[in-house]
Design a protein around this motif. Sequence first.
Motif, PDB file in Angstrom:
ATOM      1  N   MET A 117      31.090  95.275   4.087  1.00  0.00           N
ATOM      2  CA  MET A 117      30.789  94.295   3.044  1.00  0.00           C
ATOM      3  C   MET A 117      29.614  94.771   2.195  1.00  0.00           C
ATOM      4  SD  MET A 117      31.216  90.678   5.095  1.00  0.00           S
ATOM      5  CE  MET A 117      30.791  89.720   3.643  1.00  0.00           C
ATOM      6  N   GLU A 118      28.629  95.387   2.833  1.00  0.00           N
ATOM      7  CA  GLU A 118      27.490  95.928   2.095  1.00  0.00           C
ATOM      8  C   GLU A 118      27.931  97.068   1.187  1.00  0.00           C
ATOM      9  OE1 GLU A 118      24.710  97.024   5.071  1.00  0.00           O
ATOM     10  OE2 GLU A 118      24.199  94.961   5.628  1.00  0.00           O
ATOM     11  N   GLN A 119      28.834  97.889   1.702  1.00  0.00           N
ATOM     12  CA  GLN A 119      29.329  99.013   0.902  1.00  0.00           C
ATOM     13  C   GLN A 119      30.111  98.521  -0.316  1.00  0.00           C
ATOM     14  OE1 GLN A 119      31.419 102.044   3.164  1.00  0.00           O
ATOM     15  NE2 GLN A 119      32.715 102.551   1.408  1.00  0.00           N
ATOM     16  N   GLY A 124      26.527  89.092  -1.141  1.00  0.00           N
ATOM     17  CA  GLY A 124      26.241  87.782  -1.708  1.00  0.00           C
ATOM     18  C   GLY A 124      26.962  86.667  -0.974  1.00  0.00           C
ATOM     19  N   LEU A 125      28.070  87.009  -0.290  1.00  0.00           N
ATOM     20  CA  LEU A 125      28.798  86.010   0.474  1.00  0.00           C
ATOM     21  C   LEU A 125      28.063  85.616   1.742  1.00  0.00           C
ATOM     22  CD1 LEU A 125      32.428  87.445   0.188  1.00  0.00           C
ATOM     23  CD2 LEU A 125      31.328  85.717  -1.238  1.00  0.00           C
ATOM     24  N   LEU A 126      27.109  86.458   2.160  1.00  0.00           N
ATOM     25  CA  LEU A 126      26.379  86.184   3.393  1.00  0.00           C
ATOM     26  C   LEU A 126      25.283  85.160   3.179  1.00  0.00           C
ATOM     27  CD1 LEU A 126      25.953  89.856   4.692  1.00  0.00           C
ATOM     28  CD2 LEU A 126      27.780  88.254   5.225  1.00  0.00           C
ATOM     29  N   ASP A 127      24.734  85.111   1.980  1.00  0.00           N
ATOM     30  CA  ASP A 127      23.580  84.266   1.679  1.00  0.00           C
ATOM     31  C   ASP A 127      22.486  84.542   2.705  1.00  0.00           C
ATOM     32  OD1 ASP A 127      24.850  83.293  -0.496  1.00  0.00           O
ATOM     33  OD2 ASP A 127      25.542  81.461   0.449  1.00  0.00           O
ATOM     34  N   ASP A 128      21.896  83.485   3.244  1.00  0.00           N
ATOM     35  CA  ASP A 128      20.851  83.676   4.248  1.00  0.00           C
ATOM     36  C   ASP A 128      21.338  83.336   5.646  1.00  0.00           C
ATOM     37  OD1 ASP A 128      21.187  81.009   3.893  1.00  0.00           O
ATOM     38  OD2 ASP A 128      19.055  80.493   3.729  1.00  0.00           O
ATOM     39  N   SER A 184      32.540  82.373  -6.988  1.00  0.00           N
ATOM     40  CA  SER A 184      32.509  81.305  -7.980  1.00  0.00           C
ATOM     41  C   SER A 184      32.099  79.988  -7.345  1.00  0.00           C
ATOM     42  CB  SER A 184      33.878  81.158  -8.650  1.00  0.00           C
ATOM     43  OG  SER A 184      34.855  80.719  -7.713  1.00  0.00           O
ATOM     44  N   GLN A 185      32.448  79.800  -6.072  1.00  0.00           N
ATOM     45  CA  GLN A 185      32.052  78.581  -5.371  1.00  0.00           C
ATOM     46  C   GLN A 185      30.562  78.561  -5.070  1.00  0.00           C
ATOM     47  OE1 GLN A 185      34.506  78.366  -1.887  1.00  0.00           O
ATOM     48  NE2 GLN A 185      36.325  77.789  -3.022  1.00  0.00           N
ATOM     49  N   ARG A 186      29.957  79.743  -4.970  1.00  0.00           N
ATOM     50  CA  ARG A 186      28.530  79.813  -4.635  1.00  0.00           C
ATOM     51  C   ARG A 186      27.650  79.276  -5.764  1.00  0.00           C
ATOM     52  NH1 ARG A 186      30.249  79.695  -0.736  1.00  0.00           N
ATOM     53  NH2 ARG A 186      30.304  81.091   1.047  1.00  0.00           N
TER      54      ARG A 186
END
Length: 301
Positions: A117-119, A124-128, A184-186
Amino acid sequence: MNSAQRFNWQRQPMPQDFCGGFVDRLQLDDGLTLAYCHYHPQRDLREHSIIERDVRSLTIAIALEGNSVTCASDGSQYPLRAGHSTVALFSHARGERFLPAGQQVRQLRLIVDEPLMEQYALTGLLDDRKDDHRVHSLFSGQHTPGIQRLAERLASLHGQTASALELQIATLTLLAEQARLLSSQRSTPRALSGTAQDKLLKARELIQQHYDQPLTAGWLCMQVGTNEFALKQGFRALFNTTPYRMLTAIRMDHAWELLESGLHVSTVAWKVGYQHLSSFSAAFQRFYGRPPSSVSGKRQP
């Protein structure tokens, strides 16, 4: 040589008299796995699952045909019926999947490990979110026609003479479309403070401990110090369910075990918090698609 062999699909067959299906897995890259599931259970199937991964993974489950319900160990329910998807982030998960007898179920699952996912710049989907061994539900509901078309394309490639490159391109296209929708939901996140999360976790603990009592949302609110609106909204945000649905799932799980142990239906109804047998029978029928009297076990004296 069939397609499963040619492209190194790893098949996990099910006992024929139990399920009559299979799960094929294909590792397309380090940290990128595609799974095609085809079930046709001859009787109700309860598939237990324990997942222990070294890293978190984004798991996308897409229902192409048929219905199933996954119940997590915390009581959360994830129904998956044709035309719907679930997207979750986790490294550890325990639960079971229920599939009713007599229907064909086809599902596609895409599993992307966090390093990949980082690659792919999907952090951004991970958030915090921290790796706290919980299942973080990112999406559950009806997917778009575009997702449906891409998933059907991948399912068709599973049974064709397709190259590994075609499979990888189709898989990454599906991942990109799903990531776009999630991003888009974020734009309208539902943030919960640490204090709010503590109250919700306490409410869940109370449900797990006192499921055999006539619990109400008002009583839970009094115990944890919140209001019904915050409680219900918080449960949807944190657990992807409602307090009532979580309570029902926990009661039904215990009810099934008690019925299999041989207890009579009326006794089970009382033990899981129902004052009226008719209410229990109706709830059990809605949850499992069958009456409690159909679950047999060795009768206790």
